[in-house]
Design a protein around this motif. Structure first.
Motif: not given
Length: 228
Positions: A86-103
């Motif tokens: 708890p308390g450790d830090r990380m970072r998001i460097t990219a995010y999102g979705n590929d190939y319309e992988f959404q309902l």
């Protein structure tokens, strides 16, 4: 849509065991961070570590925190995640979705998960329940043992969704022909869209099976879990 070259700080809240082989890391959700069910994130650490850095979010956009779920392994990245405090830090460097992988709302969907590939489907089902989205949903969940991830939650959500069905299949000891026969028996061939998530080999064999069942390739969406 994928968002590249971002820099979003994450703070670990806790790590919890889901099964004897799987862990979830729960992060405090950054202020203003919006995403969609089925999205993935790329993680960066304070030190340069080897191993896969891309993880589908198993949390739903309707939940207050972010969560990723993974199978324990020996890569430096997985060891760092398993040992996070708890308390450790990380970072998001990219995010999102590929190939319309959404309902798609108002569409009949078949979700086929292999092992930890159920992670994005947990996100999707939870959002359907919380947002009261409509549409028929069938989850076919293949796992080597009967330790199915999130089973209690999935069963509870199935009861809340009038047009949802879950089929659990234990694959240990199954020959390929037996596995394919069982899938043919439960997978609907009249759905609008098919989502497949799991290892590369599982996805390849499932796509081939769907093709023989007459499913149009354009109706298949995939989420490949490398470093399975």
């Amino acid at each position: 849509m994928a968002h590249q070259k971002v820099d979003i700080e994450l703070r670990v809240l806790h790590v919890r065991a889901e099964t004897p082989q799987h862990l979830s890391v729960v992060f405090e959700r950054p202020r203003g961070f919006d995403y969609e069910a089925g999205d993935w994130i790329d993680l960066a650490f304070a030190d340069e570590l080897r191993g896969g850095r891309t993880y589908s979010l198993s949390s739903s956009p309707t939940e207050p925190d972010l969560m990723i779920t993974f199978k324990e392994g020996q890569s430096e990245v997985k060891r760092a995640l398993a040992g996070a405090a708890p308390g450790d830090r990380m970072r998001i460097t990219a995010y999102g979705n590929d190939y319309e992988f959404q309902l798609a709302e108002h569409r009949d969907s078949v979700l086929i998960a292999g092992g930890v590939g159920v992670a994005p489907f947990r996100s999707m089902m939870k959002e359907m329940v919380d947002a009261r989205r409509s549409g028929s949903l069938e989850l076919v969940y293949l796992n080597g043992t009967d330790d199915f991830l999130f089973k209690d939650e999935l069963d509870a959500w199935q009861a809340e969704l009038p047009d949802a069905r879950i089929d659990y299949i234990v694959t240990k000891g199954l020959k390929r022909k037996d596995r394919e026969r069982m899938l043919r028996e439960v997978i609907s061939v009249t759905a609008h869209l098919y989502y497949v998530a799991g290892s590369e080999g599982m996805i390849e064999s499932t796509e081939a099976l769907l093709d023989t069942m007459g499913v149009d390739h354009d109706d298949i969406r995939i989420d490949s879990f490398g470093g399975y």
